[in-house]
Design an enzyme around this catalytic site. Structure first.
Site, short mmCIF file in Angstrom:
data_model
loop_
_atom_site.label_atom_id
_atom_site.label_comp_id
_atom_site.label_asym_id
_atom_site.label_seq_id
_atom_site.Cartn_x
_atom_site.Cartn_y
_atom_site.Cartn_z
N HIS A 138 53.63 23.12 29.16
CA HIS A 138 52.22 23.14 29.61
C HIS A 138 51.73 24.58 29.84
CE1 HIS A 138 50.85 19.03 30.06
NE2 HIS A 138 51.86 18.69 30.82
N ARG B 110 57.68 8.83 43.01
CA ARG B 110 57.32 9.37 41.70
C ARG B 110 56.60 8.33 40.85
NH1 ARG B 110 61.59 11.46 37.06
NH2 ARG B 110 60.05 11.35 35.40
N GLU C 174 57.13 20.48 31.47
CA GLU C 174 56.22 21.22 32.36
C GLU C 174 56.09 22.67 31.90
OE1 GLU C 174 54.58 19.23 33.91
OE2 GLU C 174 55.98 17.56 33.97
N TYR D 63 50.32 10.94 25.79
CA TYR D 63 51.57 11.66 25.58
C TYR D 63 52.16 11.37 24.20
CZ TYR D 63 51.70 12.37 30.67
OH TYR D 63 51.41 12.73 31.95
N1 BES Z 1 50.46 16.74 34.20
C1 BES Z 1 51.38 15.68 34.26
C2 BES Z 1 51.34 14.93 35.57
C3 BES Z 1 50.01 14.26 35.86
C4 BES Z 1 49.39 13.47 34.91
C5 BES Z 1 49.43 14.41 37.10
C6 BES Z 1 48.17 12.85 35.21
C7 BES Z 1 48.22 13.80 37.38
C8 BES Z 1 47.58 13.03 36.44
C9 BES Z 1 52.82 16.17 34.02
O1 BES Z 1 52.91 17.18 33.09
C10 BES Z 1 53.61 15.01 33.49
O2 BES Z 1 53.29 14.55 32.43
N2 BES Z 1 54.63 14.56 34.22
C11 BES Z 1 55.48 13.45 33.81
C12 BES Z 1 56.80 13.94 33.28
C13 BES Z 1 56.80 14.26 31.84
C14 BES Z 1 58.21 14.69 31.40
C15 BES Z 1 56.33 13.16 30.94
C16 BES Z 1 55.78 12.60 35.04
O3 BES Z 1 55.34 12.90 36.13
O4 BES Z 1 56.46 11.60 34.88
ZN ZN Z 2 52.47 16.69 31.12
#
Ligand code: BES
Ligand code: ZN
Length: 626
Positions: A312, A572, A309, A398
């Site tokens: 970002h 989550r 995070e 990702y």
């Molecule tokens: N920006 C994302 C969360 C997100 C993605 C919200 C798509 C809405 C739509 C955040 O940065 C993210 O990727 N979170 C991941 C954790 C990360 C370590 C891979 C999560 O929530 O699992």
């Molecule tokens: Zn992310």
């Protein structure tokens, strides 16, 4: 097909601001530059009520209609606010809602005003109690005894609590006054204007221009603890000490980020540790990442989420995907930075473990997308028009994104690639760009003396083709060799369960051990694992996730109550999605999934409900089991 792709790319490269298919905004006519919200939180009715004042710049002098995005808003009035402060009513029309995009709000300007280049529009409104961005939590869903509210804007939810141009191609500064019950505290993705606060009244300002999905609010019984000069943790009092302890590395993380990609441009970096229902592992709201409490493992083993995070702050918040089709520009760059920073902060071994685990998940995701009838979603550049953008977002953005940059790093060499990255962030700071713009910039960069040989065809295979291209680097799995060997010996009965060398295993090694177990593992072995190591719904969230995936894969019924408890306690996305996806693979699993979902649904954020319902939908599951 190939010619078509190249042509399409060329056209996009010229028109760098291809329209966002997920917004009604007409940015060639008007652009919103600043948003001032003044909202009251109504915890009884689950609504926000107040005004949004938009500072709008006229781009096309002939334009006399401003189109905004809204979803489920009740609009009371629209006014033009003159420089003198005098307000004049404007005619407006709220269209019938589109199930994905919401309702277009069209505001008409009388001819007298069309020549003004900047004007202020004030909209009085209230949100629906079903607003897709907002989750209202009961005290029982928190770590204390007070209610809680938070917003989640990404991808296209901000329109459900603020009427605006809800597209990441538009950047706004914002200010806010939030009125709450007197015993609650509001925080936002913005600077706090402390001098102006009174009990139940909070003021914020975000001076750097950000995309609308990063406007964020949380209200609850919140306390703050500093962890260094410009970093700290917000959370409910009962969790403050544990959170501050878990994230003691925050200052070090930020410094490592700055060393790698340049100055941190948002002043402070704080975390807000959320209640368990929070829909994400983390959400990169600027200055204040919202973080799932499942990352507070007690042993700092899950801090990669924070590194992600925080990264970002450069990839995503500073340089932003201009449409959701370009989501990989946010998440791929961020996953790459996360990987590099985990290496700097926690060592190469830990970083290779995260890579090896994520790679296996990527391979599975690519297979699942093909089985679901969406092989095209495994290209980096997506075509999400007509779909909910969350539907097309998978770990392709990702991890395939991370490996595209890994491939480039291999060709450039680390030192040169780091210079490339830094220049990328400096040159595009506070801009929103699309894949074609990135591609054109990369190709220009590759013309420089000393730049490596990378062909456009190699790049396009990553960007526009499904699956993994021939230039995919080999992902080393050797770091797990000792775990894999122990697992094989245990399965073959050569060592007993209590002889497994788990004493020094870190959670990532547990995850590997569990992920590698086959679907036909005998019940006796599962029972042994469960009782010897107390695997269940508690403890480290990643270990619990891998264990419960194994429980579903093997159909190990005695642990279904743990599965249910886990899914009732967390909201989550990754945890919920992964487990319901695993259940959706068989008819028996689907029935179990439906039973659990019926109970868990009220505790999930609306966007998570949509995701689970998509998985349990007969059409999707039929394709997945083919
Ligand atoms: N920006 C994302 C969360 C997100 C993605 C919200 C798509 C809405 C739509 C955040 O940065 C993210 O990727 N979170 C991941 C954790 C990360 C370590 C891979 C999560 O929530 O699992
Ligand atoms: Zn992310």
């Amino acid at each position: 097909m190939r010619t078509y792709l190249l042509l399409a790319t060329a056209v996009l490269a010229v028109n760098a601001h291809a329209a966002d298919p997920h917004s009604y905004a007409e940015t060639d006519k008007f652009v919103v530059r600043h948003v001032a919200i003044d909202l009251r939180t109504d915890f009884e009715a689950h609504r926000l009520e107040g005004t949004a004042e938009l500072t709008v710049e006229q781009v096309d002098p002939a334009a006399d209609r401003l189109a905004l995005d809204t979803r489920d808003l009740e609009v009371g009035s629209v006014q033009l606010v003159e420089a003198s402060g005098r307000a004049k009513a404007l005619a407006y029309k709220l269209a019938e809602p589109d199930p994905i995009l919401g309702s277009k709000l069209t505001i008409e300007f009388p001819h007298c005003c069309a020549a003004t280049s900047q004007m202020k529009i004030r909209i009085a409104y209230r949100t629906s109690n079903e607003a897709s961005a907002l989750q209202w939590l009961e005290p029982a869903q928190t770590y204390g005894s007070k209610p809680y509210l938070y917003s989640q804007g990404q991808a296209i939810h901000t329109r459900s609590w603020i009427p605006l141009q809800d597209t990441p191609s538009v950047r706004v500064t914002y200010e806010a006054r939030i009125r709450t019950p007197p015993d609650l505290v509001a925080v936002m993705s913005a600077a706090r204007l402390v001098g102006q606060d009174a009990p139940g009244e909070f003021h914020f300002a975000m001076k750097q221009p950000i995309p609308s999905y990063l406007i964020a609010l949380a209200v609850g019984d919140l306390k703050f603890q500093a962890v260094g000069d410009r970093t700290g943790v917000w959370t409910e009092p009962a969790r403050l000490e544990a959170a501050a302890h878990e994230f003691a590395d925050l200052p070090r993380m930020l410094e490592a980020g700055e060393r790698m990609v340049g100055p941190y441009r948002w002043d402070r970096y704080d975390l807000l540790i959320m209640p368990r229902a929070f829909a994400y592992g983390g959400m990169e709201n600027p200055r204040l990442s919202f973080i799932s409490p499942s990352t507070v493992a007690g042993d700092r083993s899950l801090v990669a989420v924070i590194v992600h995070e925080m990264s970002h702050s450069w990839s995503g918040n500073l340089v932003t995907n201009s449409t959701w089709d370009d989501f990989w520009l946010n998440e791929g760059f961020t996953s790459y930075l996360e990987r590099r920073l985990v290496e700097v902060l926690y060592g190469e071994r830990r970083a290779s473990m995260e890579d090896a685990i994520a790679y296996e998940e990527l391979v599975q995701t690519i297979k699942d997308l093909a089985a679901d009838g969406h092989p095209e979603d495994s290209a980096l550049h997506l075509n999400l028009a007509g779909r909910d953008p969350n539907e097309g977002t998978s770990d392709v953005a990702y991890q395939k994104g991370r490996w595209f940059l890994g491939f480039l790093e291999g060709r450039f060499g680390r030192g040169k690639f780091d210079a490339f990255l830094r220049e990328y962030f400096d040159e595009h700071a506070f801009q929103s760009i699309d894949t074609a713009t990135f591609r054109a910039w990369l190709l220009e960069y590759l013309k420089r003396p000393g730049a490596p040989a990378v062909t456009a065809a190699e790049i396009d295979a990553w960007l526009y083709q499904s699956g993994l291209p021939p230039t995919m680097p080999k992902v080393a799995q050797g770091v797990f060799a000792p775990v894999d060997e122990a697992a094989a010996a245990w399965r073959a009965g050569r060592i007993a369960t209590d002889e497994l060398p788990v004493k020094d295993w870190i959670p990532q090694e547990w995850v590997r051990f569990l992920d590698e177990q086959p679907a036909d593992l005998e019940d006796a072995k599962l029972e042994d694992l469960r009782s010897t190591f107390r695997l269940g719904a508690d403890g480290n969230a990643e270990i619990a996730l891998s264990w419960l995936e194994l429980v579903i894969r093997t159909g190990y019924e005695p642990a279904y109550t743990d599965l249910e408890r886990f899914l009732l306690e967390t909201g989550r996305w990754r945890l919920v999605e992964t487990l319901f996806r695993e259940m959706s693979r068989t008819a028996e699993g689907r029935a179990l999934g439906e039973r659990i979902y019926a109970k868990a649904k009220p505790g999930y954020h609306r966007s998570i409900r949509d995701a689970v319902e998509r998985l349990l939908r007969p059409a999707a599951t039929a394709a997945a089991t083919q």
